[in-house]
Structure formats: structure tokens, C-alpha cells
Design an enzyme around this catalytic site. Structure first.
Site, PDB file in Angstrom:
ATOM      1  N   ASP A  72       0.871  -1.163   0.000  1.00 48.27           N
ATOM      2  CA  ASP A  72       0.000   0.000   0.000  1.00 48.27           C
ATOM      3  C   ASP A  72       0.916   1.223   0.000  1.00 48.27           C
ATOM      4  O   ASP A  72       1.622   1.480   0.981  1.00 48.27           O
ATOM      5  CB  ASP A  72      -0.880  -0.017   1.253  1.00 48.27           C
ATOM      6  N   VAL A  73       0.932   1.965  -1.095  1.00 48.36           N
ATOM      7  CA  VAL A  73       1.913   3.042  -1.238  1.00 48.36           C
ATOM      8  C   VAL A  73       1.694   4.178  -0.256  1.00 48.36           C
ATOM      9  O   VAL A  73       2.567   5.049  -0.104  1.00 48.36           O
ATOM     10  CB  VAL A  73       1.935   3.601  -2.680  1.00 48.36           C
ATOM     11  N   ASN A  99       3.062   4.726 -10.651  1.00 53.61           N
ATOM     12  CA  ASN A  99       1.810   4.628 -11.384  1.00 53.61           C
ATOM     13  C   ASN A  99       0.573   4.515 -10.507  1.00 53.61           C
ATOM     14  O   ASN A  99      -0.519   4.864 -10.943  1.00 53.61           O
ATOM     15  CB  ASN A  99       1.894   3.410 -12.317  1.00 53.61           C
ATOM     16  N   TYR A 167      -8.608  14.808  -7.875  1.00 56.11           N
ATOM     17  CA  TYR A 167      -7.762  14.176  -8.888  1.00 56.11           C
ATOM     18  C   TYR A 167      -6.949  15.224  -9.655  1.00 56.11           C
ATOM     19  O   TYR A 167      -5.736  15.083  -9.834  1.00 56.11           O
ATOM     20  CB  TYR A 167      -8.633  13.381  -9.849  1.00 56.11           C
ATOM     21  N   LYS A 171      -2.786  15.645  -9.722  1.00 54.58           N
ATOM     22  CA  LYS A 171      -2.035  15.459 -10.966  1.00 54.58           C
ATOM     23  C   LYS A 171      -1.260  16.721 -11.351  1.00 54.58           C
ATOM     24  O   LYS A 171      -0.171  16.633 -11.916  1.00 54.58           O
ATOM     25  CB  LYS A 171      -2.970  15.010 -12.086  1.00 54.58           C
TER      26      LYS A 171
END
Length: 264
Positions: A72-73, A99, A167, A171
Site C-alpha cells: 500500500d503506497v 503509477n 484528482y 495530478k
């Protein structure tokens, strides 16, 4: 012909070590899966990181140079475990494809809850930072020193969709992370670039209705074209395959004809 000794048999039967080593996060599906499989086909040893072990094993497909690691990043201990597993297996890290990500809730800034905001930022931004940090530490410490990081941004880093505030912000922030890593890595042979992809045919596109009618800036809905995820993976491989003397800072790949240039 003389029979081989036990030592000779052991050497012959050992799998050949890969020439390069990559870590791919979010490797259980979508772009991550396609990139991991393409890197394996190109001769990389690949650590496949993600939260769902079964999907990672499926991506690996029994390849001798695939290393599935549940991770789990958003958890620093998980990230450190991932890179330690890579070091134990291969001794170095040449490439990180950062990613792992989520699309987050459909909401504008006045509607999104703090819980949903924090959850999106945790995966898309903090998780990318943690993985990049672990990769940079490994790349600085190894001999020969250096390596390459490729961050998966989005065309939302240039032009957001409606009601995607969490989001879109993460980004846009990914671009700052990419440029900071590229700058700070110069003295250590570490390069960093970003690929911004629009409308690959993946599960995340289904969540926003691209195939059935995605929300446009004018409030209408439009069926948008998509393109095969394998084509996006080839663009990542192109970036990864550049010589150490070159760095691809930014690549934008979209489905032909999608409403990105002149969106809305």
C-alpha cells in the site's frame, strides 16, 4: 562427453539475471499491468507492487524475473519493504514507474469531504512521494549510481475534467514532484520524467463514463474515443529505454480525437 559436476549443473540451471531492474506500482491492473508485462518482455527484472496479491500474481504470469510484492503506497513501512525486497532480489533499482493512483470522488471543491480529499491525496501524491523517495535513496547508494523515475500524471495535469477537484489537483502537483526530482537528482545520475495519458481503455475510464458519455465542461455528456493500454505502455518503455545521457521530461499521449485540445 564428461558428466557435469554438481556445481556446473547449479550454474547452468540458474536463471539469467536481468540487465535492468524496475519497480512498477499499481501493477495489478490497467496501465501498470501493461507496463510491467512489457518491461518483463524487454528483459527487465520487475517488482510488481500493489494492494491485491492475486492480481499481482496474475500480472506476473509465472515469469522468472517477476517479483510480486503486496504494498500500500500510502504506508511508509510497506514502501520500505518493497524496495528492500528489490534490493535483496537484485541488488539495485534502475527504474521506478510511479503509477499507483485513484480517480477519487466526483465532486467540486464545495462538495468534497475532507475524508475523500485526504484519501485521494494520500494515494496519488503522498504515495508517489514515498515511492520516489525510496527509489532515490536506493539509486544514490548503489554502484553504479543513478537511475530513472517515470511518474504517471494525466492530461488532467493540463486540463481537468469537471467535478474532479481532488484528482486534478494531485495530478498538477505530480508535475511539481517530477520537476523537483529531476532537479535534485542531477548530481546523482537520477532523471525523472512524466507521462500524461488520456483515455486508455482501462477500468478507471469506465468509472467516469468515457465509453458511455463523459461529462464535458458545458454540462453535456459525450462518448469519447479510447486507445489500447498496450500503446500507452510502449510510450513508457520508450522513456525508460533512453540512454543515461538523455532524459524525457514530459510526454502526452491521448486517444486520437478525444476532446483534450480545445476541451469543453
Amino acid at each position: 562427453m564428461a558428466a557435469r559436476s554438481a556445481v556446473q549443473e547449479k550454474i547452468v540451471n540458474q536463471p539469467q539475471q536481468p540487465g535492468r531492474v524496475a519497480v512498477v506500482t499499481g501493477a495489478g491492473s490497467g496501465i501498470g499491468r501493461a507496463v510491467a508485462r512489457l518491461l518483463l518482455a524487454d528483459g527487465y527484472g520487475v517488482a510488481l507492487a500493489g494492494r491485491r496479491e492475486a492480481q499481482l500474481v496474475e500480472t506476473a504470469g509465472g515469469h522468472e524475473h517477476a517479483l510480486p510484492v503486496t504494498c500500500d503506497v500510502t504506508r511508509p513501512d510497506d514502501v520500505e519493504h518493497l524496495f528492500e525486497a528489490v534490493r535483496r532480489r537484485w541488488g539495485r533499482v534502475d527504474l521506478l514507474f510511479n503509477n499507483a493512483g485513484v480517480f477519487g470522488p466526483a465532486a467540486s471543491v464545495d462538495e468534497i469531504s475532507l475524508e475523500d480529499w485526504d484519501a485521494t491525496v494520500a494515494v496519488n501524491l503522498t504515495g508517489s512521494m514515498l515511492c520516489a523517495g525510496a527509489a532515490v535513496r536506493a539509486m544514490k547508494a548503489q554502484e553504479p549510481q543513478g537511475g530513472r523515475i517515470i511518474n504517471n500524471g494525466s492530461i488532467s495535469a493540463h486540463s481537468p475534467r469537471p467535478r474532479t477537484v481532488a484528482y486534478a489537483v494531485t495530478k498538477h502537483a505530480m508535475t511539481g514532484l517530477t520537476k523537483s526530482i529531476e532537479l535534485d537528482g542531477r548530481g546523482f545520475g537520477i532523471t525523472c520524467g512524466q507521462i500524461d495519458i488520456g483515455n486508455t481503455a482501462t477500468e478507471i475510464m469506465d468509472t467516469i463514463g468515457v465509453g458511455e458519455g463523459a461529462l464535458q465542461a458545458d454540462g453535456s455528456r459525450r462518448v469519447e474515443p479510447t486507445f489500447p493500454v498496450e500503446d500507452a505502455a510502449r510510450a513508457v518503455l520508450m522513456m525508460a529505454s533512453m540512454p543515461r545521457t538523455a532524459s524525457v521530461g514530459s510526454v502526452v499521449v491521448t486517444a486520437a480525437g478525444m476532446p483534450f485540445i480545445g476541451r469543453g
